[in-house]
Design a protein around this motif. Structure first.
Motif, PDB file in Angstrom:
ATOM      1  N   PRO A  11       0.821  -1.213   0.000  1.00 56.49           N
ATOM      2  CA  PRO A  11       0.000   0.000   0.000  1.00 56.49           C
ATOM      3  C   PRO A  11       0.859   1.270   0.000  1.00 56.49           C
ATOM      4  O   PRO A  11       0.428   2.301  -0.525  1.00 56.49           O
ATOM      5  CB  PRO A  11      -0.800  -0.110   1.302  1.00 56.49           C
ATOM      6  CG  PRO A  11      -0.051  -1.088   2.145  1.00 56.49           C
ATOM      7  CD  PRO A  11       0.655  -2.022   1.207  1.00 56.49           C
ATOM      8  N   PHE A  12       2.076   1.178   0.554  1.00 53.26           N
ATOM      9  CA  PHE A  12       2.932   2.371   0.590  1.00 53.26           C
ATOM     10  C   PHE A  12       3.495   2.674  -0.791  1.00 53.26           C
ATOM     11  O   PHE A  12       3.583   3.829  -1.195  1.00 53.26           O
ATOM     12  CB  PHE A  12       4.041   2.184   1.634  1.00 53.26           C
ATOM     13  CG  PHE A  12       3.481   1.895   2.996  1.00 53.26           C
ATOM     14  CD1 PHE A  12       2.850   2.905   3.712  1.00 53.26           C
ATOM     15  CD2 PHE A  12       3.524   0.627   3.541  1.00 53.26           C
ATOM     16  CE1 PHE A  12       2.291   2.648   4.958  1.00 53.26           C
ATOM     17  CE2 PHE A  12       2.971   0.359   4.788  1.00 53.26           C
ATOM     18  CZ  PHE A  12       2.352   1.363   5.501  1.00 53.26           C
ATOM     19  N   VAL A  34      11.929  -7.507  -1.425  1.00 53.48           N
ATOM     20  CA  VAL A  34      12.690  -7.014  -0.264  1.00 53.48           C
ATOM     21  C   VAL A  34      13.227  -8.147   0.604  1.00 53.48           C
ATOM     22  O   VAL A  34      14.280  -8.000   1.228  1.00 53.48           O
ATOM     23  CB  VAL A  34      11.851  -6.036   0.596  1.00 53.48           C
ATOM     24  CG1 VAL A  34      11.682  -4.707  -0.123  1.00 53.48           C
ATOM     25  CG2 VAL A  34      10.491  -6.621   0.943  1.00 53.48           C
ATOM     26  N   CYS A  48      15.475  -1.420   3.885  1.00 50.41           N
ATOM     27  CA  CYS A  48      15.090  -2.495   2.966  1.00 50.41           C
ATOM     28  C   CYS A  48      13.573  -2.677   2.873  1.00 50.41           C
ATOM     29  O   CYS A  48      13.061  -3.793   2.909  1.00 50.41           O
ATOM     30  CB  CYS A  48      15.766  -3.817   3.342  1.00 50.41           C
ATOM     31  SG  CYS A  48      15.898  -4.931   1.916  1.00 50.41           S
ATOM     32  N   VAL A  50       9.989  -1.274   0.620  1.00 50.63           N
ATOM     33  CA  VAL A  50       9.526  -0.546  -0.561  1.00 50.63           C
ATOM     34  C   VAL A  50       8.433   0.412  -0.102  1.00 50.63           C
ATOM     35  O   VAL A  50       7.743   0.115   0.873  1.00 50.63           O
ATOM     36  CB  VAL A  50       8.977  -1.477  -1.667  1.00 50.63           C
ATOM     37  CG1 VAL A  50      10.095  -2.153  -2.402  1.00 50.63           C
ATOM     38  CG2 VAL A  50       7.963  -2.470  -1.119  1.00 50.63           C
ATOM     39  N   PRO A  51       8.301   1.552  -0.775  1.00 50.90           N
ATOM     40  CA  PRO A  51       9.010   1.997  -1.977  1.00 50.90           C
ATOM     41  C   PRO A  51      10.303   2.761  -1.699  1.00 50.90           C
ATOM     42  O   PRO A  51      10.526   3.252  -0.605  1.00 50.90           O
ATOM     43  CB  PRO A  51       7.994   2.964  -2.589  1.00 50.90           C
ATOM     44  CG  PRO A  51       7.350   3.606  -1.408  1.00 50.90           C
ATOM     45  CD  PRO A  51       7.237   2.499  -0.392  1.00 50.90           C
ATOM     46  N   ASP A  63      11.299   5.450   1.523  1.00 53.19           N
ATOM     47  CA  ASP A  63      10.163   5.594   2.435  1.00 53.19           C
ATOM     48  C   ASP A  63       9.072   6.473   1.824  1.00 53.19           C
ATOM     49  O   ASP A  63       9.298   7.608   1.427  1.00 53.19           O
ATOM     50  CB  ASP A  63      10.615   6.192   3.785  1.00 53.19           C
ATOM     51  CG  ASP A  63       9.498   6.129   4.805  1.00 53.19           C
ATOM     52  OD1 ASP A  63       9.578   5.275   5.711  1.00 53.19           O
ATOM     53  OD2 ASP A  63       8.522   6.896   4.685  1.00 53.19           O
ATOM     54  N   ALA A  65       6.613   8.146   3.065  1.00 55.95           N
ATOM     55  CA  ALA A  65       6.332   9.445   3.665  1.00 55.95           C
ATOM     56  C   ALA A  65       7.411  10.453   3.281  1.00 55.95           C
ATOM     57  O   ALA A  65       7.118  11.616   2.976  1.00 55.95           O
ATOM     58  CB  ALA A  65       6.230   9.329   5.188  1.00 55.95           C
TER      59      ALA A  65
ATOM     60  N   LYS B  96      12.409   8.703  10.238  1.00 59.82           N
ATOM     61  CA  LYS B  96      11.562   7.519  10.093  1.00 59.82           C
ATOM     62  C   LYS B  96      12.265   6.282  10.633  1.00 59.82           C
ATOM     63  O   LYS B  96      11.642   5.412  11.246  1.00 59.82           O
ATOM     64  CB  LYS B  96      11.199   7.300   8.615  1.00 59.82           C
ATOM     65  CG  LYS B  96      10.204   8.302   8.081  1.00 59.82           C
ATOM     66  CD  LYS B  96       8.771   7.977   8.520  1.00 59.82           C
ATOM     67  CE  LYS B  96       8.223   6.888   7.661  1.00 59.82           C
ATOM     68  NZ  LYS B  96       6.790   6.720   7.696  1.00 59.82           N
ATOM     69  N   GLU B 100      10.234   4.640  13.552  1.00 60.16           N
ATOM     70  CA  GLU B 100       9.541   3.415  13.141  1.00 60.16           C
ATOM     71  C   GLU B 100      10.363   2.172  13.479  1.00 60.16           C
ATOM     72  O   GLU B 100       9.899   1.273  14.163  1.00 60.16           O
ATOM     73  CB  GLU B 100       9.311   3.458  11.623  1.00 60.16           C
ATOM     74  CG  GLU B 100       7.899   3.173  11.219  1.00 60.16           C
ATOM     75  CD  GLU B 100       7.625   3.545   9.774  1.00 60.16           C
ATOM     76  OE1 GLU B 100       8.295   3.015   8.863  1.00 60.16           O
ATOM     77  OE2 GLU B 100       6.720   4.380   9.538  1.00 60.16           O
TER      78      GLU B 100
END
Ligand SMILES: N[C@@H](CCC(=O)N[C@@H](CS)C(=O)NCC(=O)O)C(=O)O
Ligand SMILES: N[C@@H](CCC(=O)N[C@@H](CS)C(=O)NCC(=O)O)C(=O)O
Lengths: 222, 222
Positions: A11-12, A34, A48, A50-51, A63, A65, B96, B100
């Motif tokens: 989804p990212f 990955v 490591c 995606v994306p 990343d 974001a 991040k 994260e």
């Protein structure tokens, strides 16, 4: 040519594909498994995941974001966050809501259990995770519907990154047939508007390992 | 007066406390026991997490990442992301990484297991989580040390949000005595530089329920 390393159901990665298309920034998709932890990819993105985006200039942006904030600054002809502070706060709040909360409560419980876990031979989906995922999805659809009834787009009057973040999570789940759109007609109507945007076309044409999604996935009148 | 809703050991709230202090933006701290799910707080932040910032204007800004992006835009006299694109990408990438990855691999396994879980009477810390947390912490300290040996600050030549994101996670763990600084002299030296900044003073003076941290916590020559 700009390159986006991705996995088709991430989804990212989908969020970034939609945003690049909305901004009319052409790019080439490259599949990155990955879990193989390729040394060349680890150099681009030590996390490591995606994306990861690689610009023509060679600038590497890992990343989703970080990529979306980068695009907002590097291509200021279009804003997907909003023109004033309250709009920008609300767009970013909802992006985090979908990237973090929706992902943890819904997508990870359904998509991860049903696809990645099996691909990695980590066992069958756990019934508890699936149950929680479906129950949470219902609540999230109701929240999206509530937002869509009170606002033109999820974060307010203008289309924003929040809409793409939400649509990205949902489109991954829709690909595996997991979204019961009857839960919220308002959420369904909002998603139909998202699907009919030109930026959505490539995502709707996705085939994964030759596998087609359910027929309603790409249908604009689902 | 600007208000920051927080929990004393929340690394995300600590990151914002440090950043507000670095920017010399005065604020009042307010304790928010998120597990009580106060209706008034849910209205400010539907995700019901700390931190949430409320500006004098009444603007409500939930989520530490959203707050930090907001502060960067609202108070442009100081940048904590950098002046050019590669610097900004690298600062955000590392933010991040700590928010994260470090949080999921280290802080959640140690701090959550040892404090929140017990406070919420959810049982004793799990040995497996603690073991994983300590092992991961060692790797992360080595990475921080490696960065600090190759650069003046974690993201490059300039102090950035990445330094505050890393220091915030570490200061929460240091409060409960969980950081073995002997693992990486370079990481220790970088953290000593962070601790000696005026922005760190309030965090070093923390007492929680009257409980003091271990003596080295506030010592600038630890
Ligand atoms: N914060 C990252 C998260 C990306 C992420 O978790 N991607 C997943 C696929 S959906 C991944 O690459 N997982 C591999 C891993 O975590 O090792 C982003 O927003 O890009
Ligand atoms: N993305 C949020 C995460 C904040 C967060 O997870 N805060 C924890 C305390 S460290 C919390 O409030 N947890 C309560 C909950 O998740 O219900 C941020 O960056 O502010």
């Amino acid at each position: 040519m700009r390159v986006l390393y991705h996995l088709p159901l991430s989804p990212f990665a989908r969020k970034v594909r939609l945003v690049l298309a909305e901004r009319r920034l052409p790019f080439e998709l490259r599949l990155e498994k990955v879990w193989e932890r390729r040394p060349e990819y680890l150099e681009l993105n030590p996390a490591c995941t995606v994306p990861t985006l690689v610009e023509d200039s060679g600038l590497v942006v890992p990343d989703s974001a970080v990529i979306c904030e980068y695009l907002e600054e590097a291509y200021p002809d279009m804003t997907l966050l909003g023109l004033n502070m309250p709009e920008r706060v609300e767009s970013r709040r909802l992006v985090k809501w979908f990237d973090e909360k929706f992902f943890a409560e819904v997508t990870r419980n359904l998509l991860w259990e049903k696809t990645m876990k099996q691909a990695l031979r980590l066992g069958a989906p756990e019934a508890g995770a699936l149950r929680a995922g479906y129950a949470n999805l219902k609540q999230h659809l109701l929240y999206i519907g509530w937002l869509a009834e009170h606002r033109r787009w999820l974060a307010g009057e203008n289309l924003s990154l929040a809409d793409f973040a939400a649509a990205a999570q949902l489109s991954s789940l829709d690909f595996i047939g997991d979204v019961d759109w009857s839960v919220s007609p308002a959420a369904k109507d909002w998603y139909a508007r998202m699907k009919s945007r030109p930026a959505f076309r490539a995502v709707l044409a996705d085939r994964i390992n030759g596998q087609a999604p359910p027929p309603h996935y790409a249908d604009l009148d689902f």
